[in-house]
Design a protein around this motif. Sequence first.
Motif, PDB file in Angstrom:
ATOM      1  N   ILE A 182       0.828  -1.204   0.000  1.00 51.61           N
ATOM      2  CA  ILE A 182       0.000   0.000   0.000  1.00 51.61           C
ATOM      3  C   ILE A 182       0.866   1.258   0.000  1.00 51.61           C
ATOM      4  N   PRO A 200      -3.709   5.359   2.858  1.00 47.50           N
ATOM      5  CA  PRO A 200      -4.002   6.447   1.922  1.00 47.50           C
ATOM      6  C   PRO A 200      -4.738   7.612   2.575  1.00 47.50           C
ATOM      7  N   CYS A 359     -12.849  -2.945   0.441  1.00 45.19           N
ATOM      8  CA  CYS A 359     -11.612  -3.671   0.111  1.00 45.19           C
ATOM      9  C   CYS A 359     -11.265  -4.659   1.222  1.00 45.19           C
ATOM     10  N   ARG A 360     -11.316  -4.206   2.465  1.00 45.58           N
ATOM     11  CA  ARG A 360     -10.915  -5.082   3.588  1.00 45.58           C
ATOM     12  C   ARG A 360     -11.796  -6.330   3.634  1.00 45.58           C
ATOM     13  N   PHE A 398     -11.481   3.202  -1.103  1.00 42.72           N
ATOM     14  CA  PHE A 398     -10.839   4.472  -0.784  1.00 42.72           C
ATOM     15  C   PHE A 398      -9.657   4.748  -1.712  1.00 42.72           C
ATOM     16  N   CYS A 399      -9.004   3.694  -2.192  1.00 47.56           N
ATOM     17  CA  CYS A 399      -7.855   3.917  -3.092  1.00 47.56           C
ATOM     18  C   CYS A 399      -7.830   2.849  -4.182  1.00 47.56           C
TER      19      CYS A 399
HETATM   20 FE1  SF4 Z   1      -6.863   0.365   2.325  1.00 45.92          FE
HETATM   21 FE2  SF4 Z   1      -9.285   0.833   1.277  1.00 45.92          FE
HETATM   22 FE3  SF4 Z   1      -7.064   1.218  -0.195  1.00 45.92          FE
HETATM   23 FE4  SF4 Z   1      -7.910  -1.231   0.450  1.00 45.92          FE
HETATM   24  S1  SF4 Z   1      -8.944   0.269  -0.886  1.00 45.92           S
HETATM   25  S2  SF4 Z   1      -5.839  -0.521   0.566  1.00 45.92           S
HETATM   26  S3  SF4 Z   1      -8.643  -0.927   2.554  1.00 45.92           S
HETATM   27  S4  SF4 Z   1      -7.697   2.325   1.644  1.00 45.92           S
END
Ligand code: SF4
Length: 440
Positions: A182, A200, A359-360, A398-399
Amino acid sequence: MTEHSAPRRETLEKLTPVLTKRWLSPEAWRLDVYQQLDGYAALRKAIGSHPDDLIQLIKDSGLRGRGGAGFPTGLKWGFIPQGDGKPHYLVVNADEGEPGTCKDLPLMTHDPHSLIEGVIIASYAIRANRAYIYIRGEAVHAARRLRNAVAEAYAAGYLGTDILGSGFDLDVVVHSGAGAYICGEETALLDSLEGFRGQPRLRPPFPATHGLYACPTVVNNVGTIASVPYIVLGGADWWKTMGTEKSSGPMIYSLSGRIANPGQYECSMGITLRELIELAGGMLPGHNLKFWTPGGSSTPLLAAEHLDVPLDFEGVAAAGSILGTTATQIFSDQDCPVYATYRWLEFYHHESCGKCTPCREGNYWMVRVYRRILSGQGTQEDLDTLLDTCDNILGRSFCGLGDGATSPVTSSLKYFKQDYLDYIEGRTAPRLSEKTLVGA
Ligand code: SF4
Ligand code: L3W
């Protein structure tokens, strides 16, 4: 496509070694050797120019970011506010971690001074007096080479105060990360550099106005910055003789997988996979191309029907994928797209920073579904679950990590649904033991 013989002359002519041209020169990482090979000539030329003229030169060249997004470099430099009284920073993203990508680490290992020279010119152009190179933690050898090269550059007066008598001062810090994918995301990288946990930040504001320590910051990939000295020496028009109208210049394509000679091939943008495979000596004997990534695992898979897609930003987008980091991973009819996608998802699941729910949780659930399918316990409904989960990750994360994780899933289901059905309907033997379902 199957194996074949030596590349034809017209294909060989598509090789355009620019950033890679010193890689085969013995010990080109040493300052004295680099200088014998034109090293630091671009800096001498640039340091006599006005910084705004350098930004204009990079705009005119059409150089686009080599880290995956292809954002116009000169435009990004031009976003840095001038006369704002704040410190400006240049941050080089050397956290190369995208699966299949291997272009920045060899560049820093074989030719570290070309990156440092680009850093000095770019910093001068954006009026930054401090630059950071954030290098992937596992890349110990490349980091050592880079640090040695930085020390040589200081000793020779290319770094420090009053560089080459110009009155321009620059300090460069090489910072090793701690092995989190990340931290290749530009704002997570900045957080990590500031000493926080790498996660992020919300954008906008973009780093160009609110970056490192909330100051104007250019974040560029290694390949982007290493291109700068060549553009300064050769000019924008020369740079544009390579590549296509909207994707100018050469690009380092990293080829891996079922080919005779994996490695880095620097070619004009717009080359096709058919030509790259030819340059790499063809497919391995007995292997036929089945699927491939045009730019790492975060870019949608393409199939054998896409062999003649021009590998530039527009050509790959028109084929439904992304040029990304130009990491072409080549798989054959002896490889399974379902299993490959599962392995990539395990990576995304492991590397998800956990900040956002789609995502998590989504990657966690998808890994479980893949384990079910690959252990012979899957159902047709699982395929809908996968698509539905992707729908709830893509555009809602988020990213880019979350978005990227959906790429192999949706594209493998688009082109290779039958391979999934073969597991579900028992025609393909289970690849995983049922034990993988326990505690998953
Ligand atoms: Fe972290 Fe969300 Fe980016 Fe996945 S999408 S790496 S959980 S900020
Ligand atoms: C100022 C604006 N700046 C955009 C800047 C932004 C960034 C650049 C591109 O992700 C992708 C990701 C990976 N004012 C701006 C602006 N910018 N608008 O432009 O931004 P963006 O959001 O398009 O992309 P990104 O966040 O840089 C990069 C994908 O590339 N990828 C890469 C993977 C891994 C590596 C690696 O290991 N080295 O690169 C592969 O596909 O998934 O989607 O600088 O600030 N209005």
